[in-house]
Design an enzyme around this catalytic site. Structure first.
Site, PDB file in Angstrom:
ATOM      1  N   ARG A  19      -2.822  73.560 -20.704  1.00 18.92           N
ATOM      2  CA  ARG A  19      -3.340  73.220 -22.028  1.00 18.92           C
ATOM      3  C   ARG A  19      -2.938  74.265 -23.056  1.00 18.92           C
ATOM      4  O   ARG A  19      -2.478  75.353 -22.711  1.00 18.92           O
ATOM      5  CB  ARG A  19      -4.876  73.165 -21.976  1.00 18.92           C
ATOM      6  CG  ARG A  19      -5.436  72.095 -21.093  1.00 18.92           C
ATOM      7  CD  ARG A  19      -6.920  72.310 -20.930  1.00 18.92           C
ATOM      8  NE  ARG A  19      -7.547  72.361 -22.241  1.00 18.92           N
ATOM      9  CZ  ARG A  19      -8.548  71.565 -22.604  1.00 18.92           C
ATOM     10  NH1 ARG A  19      -9.017  70.678 -21.785  1.00 18.92           N
ATOM     11  NH2 ARG A  19      -9.084  71.666 -23.802  1.00 18.92           N
ATOM     12  N   GLU A  43      -9.057  59.513 -25.405  1.00 16.82           N
ATOM     13  CA  GLU A  43     -10.317  58.775 -25.379  1.00 16.82           C
ATOM     14  C   GLU A  43     -10.860  58.768 -26.811  1.00 16.82           C
ATOM     15  O   GLU A  43     -10.964  59.824 -27.435  1.00 16.82           O
ATOM     16  CB  GLU A  43     -11.311  59.462 -24.449  1.00 16.82           C
ATOM     17  CG  GLU A  43     -10.873  59.491 -22.992  1.00 16.82           C
ATOM     18  CD  GLU A  43     -11.863  60.223 -22.115  1.00 16.82           C
ATOM     19  OE1 GLU A  43     -13.018  59.766 -22.022  1.00 16.82           O
ATOM     20  OE2 GLU A  43     -11.495  61.267 -21.552  1.00 16.82           O
ATOM     21  N   LYS A  64     -15.573  71.288 -27.999  1.00 18.54           N
ATOM     22  CA  LYS A  64     -16.140  70.299 -28.918  1.00 18.54           C
ATOM     23  C   LYS A  64     -17.619  70.592 -29.183  1.00 18.54           C
ATOM     24  O   LYS A  64     -18.104  70.415 -30.302  1.00 18.54           O
ATOM     25  CB  LYS A  64     -15.984  68.893 -28.337  1.00 18.54           C
ATOM     26  CG  LYS A  64     -14.561  68.368 -28.366  1.00 18.54           C
ATOM     27  CD  LYS A  64     -14.517  66.958 -27.802  1.00 18.54           C
ATOM     28  CE  LYS A  64     -13.097  66.408 -27.795  1.00 18.54           C
ATOM     29  NZ  LYS A  64     -13.043  65.057 -27.200  1.00 18.54           N
TER      30      LYS A  64
END
Length: 669
Positions: free
Chosen positions: A266, A35, A276
């Protein structure tokens, strides 16, 4: 099979089984679907490596597709940065695509679903929809607009598209099953009104497709054979399959293959923050100097620090593909960059903390250019010339007036070898008014065949070039800085993560270019920083010559550290957390503080797929929604990226009347 099955990871085994069962290898196609709402970090390199690695292994195309469905957060800047990072890693995509390329066909398919009675326009508020959606243990109920006629739904949807309504007035939902055990299947959202310009389509659209609707259909349109994603998407697989099966009925002649979604763990690193939100806090509070600060785990930060694509790809390969989340020791990443640079980085001499040495028996007006090997690990690297003169710099720590027999550097009365030059003996020192040694006076010997234990690097003062050197260390002193119940992750900031010194380097570096990498002998690996200019060189320390942290932490498997938190009992962590939900909002403040700490500790053992079903908790069950928000905060802090479901859950909480819930939601917004 093309290889022994035991040597394959579980994703390769899936592919090999599909090929054995008749899938044409020419039909294999993969994708990396970021994204464009931020910069890529080291965690993304695993997903990149898996998809592009499979493409290389099977000689199959890999698309770079930007899932650009949210114009409120997406920018062309992020698109450009992502492309630069992937190219720098050495991967080439077959096609550059965008989900926005498919907005029209997605809209057409949505219209077809409406006509088939499988989608409808809902006009409830978000609070009302959350209430009627039910809970993981309680089925949902049909909303008042679920049985609108096809004609009414088509009319409203077209008017939504034409911009006749305000944001939030209507949404389009799939009509599946409000009693489904998987809450994601309870009439999920497909379109929302969003009157914002898109970075590619401009003002063409004022309704935008939701991620779950767009992502799978984009895979289908591109005829992706295997849609690979991280574990938090596992609960979404059922919805992924439902959507693609519906549109297959409309387009099977044009798009004959249905993609297969599979999930992997992950990548998480010790001594590193992947959230983030927390990385942004480091930038905003000036702890680091921007997103490409060499201490940041972003790909741009690693690139600026001097990490190589080869080292990062080797790291991802070594970590491997797993089905369960774990934490990888950052020492493994540092080991990979050392191995790579050791093979190819030219050796040079630099002095970071200079001490003047005067060689009293060397003529004042004499200078020599001595031959030095560029890299003993590379036979083709050749040799260079380094100047030698009467006055040189050595490292201050390489001299002691008095030292034990185990000190193999320079001391009064002792001898050392100068790299590529002569043997010198320290005879006397010059001190300043405070008693600090400012000069060492030595004599040299041309008999260089003698065995001398110590060898020092040096630079000729007459020929030395000044340079700024930025020495970096780990940004956090703790292995898991965001895992502590009673301390904020900022408490573990390493105050010595950056040390700037004015150094002296040999003249061969005069024309060093930005990005070039060198081994400063006996000091570590360094590269030329972006700030460097022809008359003002700046070097970043990439990594030391050895792991200086090895003695500072308990022995552990450098490749696979699983941080386990103690649990109160044998019940799953999510069940223990849910038990707080019934009473949390009725606790006294001091009880809430204690409960919150316990929830945060338990949350480290909760998988996203176990938490997401709680997003649909009824509005009246405030306590459960609060403990869900607390748990979500821990997952986000530990590197979970926000998706549509998370954003929707937080936004709904922000609209709530309960102050306790609103405050927890604000902390995550």
């Amino acid at each position: 099979m093309s290889e022994d099955k035991k040597s394959l990871n579980f994703l390769e085994q899936i592919i090999e089984e599909d090929l054995a069962n008749g899938l044409d290898q020419n039909k294999l196609r993969f994708r990396f679907p970021p994204e464009p709402n931020g910069y890529l970090h080291i965690g993304h390199t695993k997903a990149i490596g898996i998809s592009f690695g499979l493409g290389e292994k099977y000689n199959a195309p890999v698309n770079l597709r930007f899932d650009d469905t949210n114009p409120a957060k997406e920018e062309q800047e992020y698109v450009d940065a992502i492309k630069e990072d992937i190219s720098w890693l050495g991967y080439q995509w077959a096609n550059e695509l965008y989900s926005s390329d498919y907005f029209q066909i997605l809209f057409d398919w949505a219209v077809q679903l409406i006509k088939d009675g499988k989608a409808y326009v809902d006009s409830q508020s978000s609070v009302a929809m959350a209430e009627q959606k039910g809970t993981p243990t309680q089925p949902g109920v049909d909303g008042p607009f679920r049985n609108r006629t096809v004609a009414e739904n088509l009319d409203l949807f077209m008017r939504m598209k034409n911009g006749e309504f305000n944001e939030g007035e209507h949404i389009l939902r799939a009509k599946i099953d409000m009693q489904h055990p998987n809450m994601l299947m309870r009439d999920p959202l497909m379109y929302r009104i969003l009157k914002k310009a898109h970075h590619r389509t401009g003002d063409t659209w004022c309704i935008y497709p939701m991620y779950d609707w767009t992502h799978g259909e984009s895979d289908y349109i591109e005829q992706i054979s295997h849609s690979l994603c991280s574990l938090e998407f596992k609960p979404h697989r059922e919805l992924y399959d439902w959507f693609k099966e519906q549109v297959y009925n409309y387009s099977k002649s044009e798009y004959p293959m249905l993609p297969k979604q599979r999930e992997f763990a992950r990548l998480n690193l010790s001594y590193t923050i992947m959230s983030k939100r927390k990385l942004l806090k480091l930038v905003e509070e000036g702890i680091v100097n921007g997103w490409d600060d060499p201490r940041m785990p972003t790909i741009s930060g690693l690139r600026r620090r001097g990490f190589t694509p080869t080292a990062i790809r080797k790291f991802v390969e070594t970590v491997g593909v797993a089905k369960r989340d774990n934490i990888i020791d950052v020492a493994l990443l540092e080991f990979c960059i050392r191995e790579d640079l050791n093979k190819k980085a030219p050796r040079v001499m630099a002095v970071l903390d200079p001490l003047k040495v005067v060689i009293t028996n060397y003529p004042e007006d004499k200078e020599e250019w001595l031959e030095a090997e560029n890299n003993q690990e590379d036979d083709a690297a050749g040799f260079r010339k380094v100047p030698f003169s009467r006055e040189i710099y050595i490292e201050k720590e390489d001299f002691k007036e008095e030292a034990s027999s185990k000190f193999f550097r320079l001391k009064l009365g002792g001898e050392v070898r100068l790299k590529n030059a002569y043997i010198i003996k320290a005879d006397s020192v010059v001190k300043d008014a405070d008693g600090n040694v400012t000069e060492v006076h030595c004599t040299y010997s041309e008999d260089t065949e003698r065995r001398i234990k110590g060898t020092l690097h040096w630079v000729s003062i007459k020929h030395a070039i000044k340079a700024e050197v930025r020495e970096y260390d780990r940004l956090f002193l703790d292995e898991a800085p965001d895992s502590h119940e009673d301390k904020d992750f900022m408490a573990f900031i390493n105050p010595n993560s950056l040390k700037i010194t004015q150094a002296f380097v040999e003249p061969s570096l005069k024309d060093a270019k930005v990005g070039e990498q060198f081994q400063f002998q006996r000091l570590g690996y360094f590269n030329v920083d972006n700030d460097s200019k022809a008359d003002a060189l700046v070097f970043n320390k990439t990594v030391g010559l050895r792991d200086s942290w090895a003695k500072q932490k308990p022995a552990a498997n450098a490749q696979n550290i699983q941080l386990k938190q103690p649990q109160q009992n044998n019940r799953p962590a999510i069940e223990q957390i849910k038990s707080y939900g019934k009473k949390y909002d009725r606790m006294k403040p001091e009880q809430q503080d204690k409960a919150k700490a316990e929830i945060q500790a338990l949350a480290k053992d909760v998988a996203y797929q176990d938490l997401e079903p709680l997003f649909g908790t009824a509005v009246k069950k405030v306590g459960t929604r609060v403990i869900t928000m607390i748990t979500l905060g821990v997952l986000l802090d530990n590197g979970l990226d926000k998706n549509e479901a998370i954003t929707d859950f937080i936004n709904k909480a922000l609209e709530d009347k309960n102050e306790l819930l609103v405050n927890e939601a604000k902390a995550l917004n």
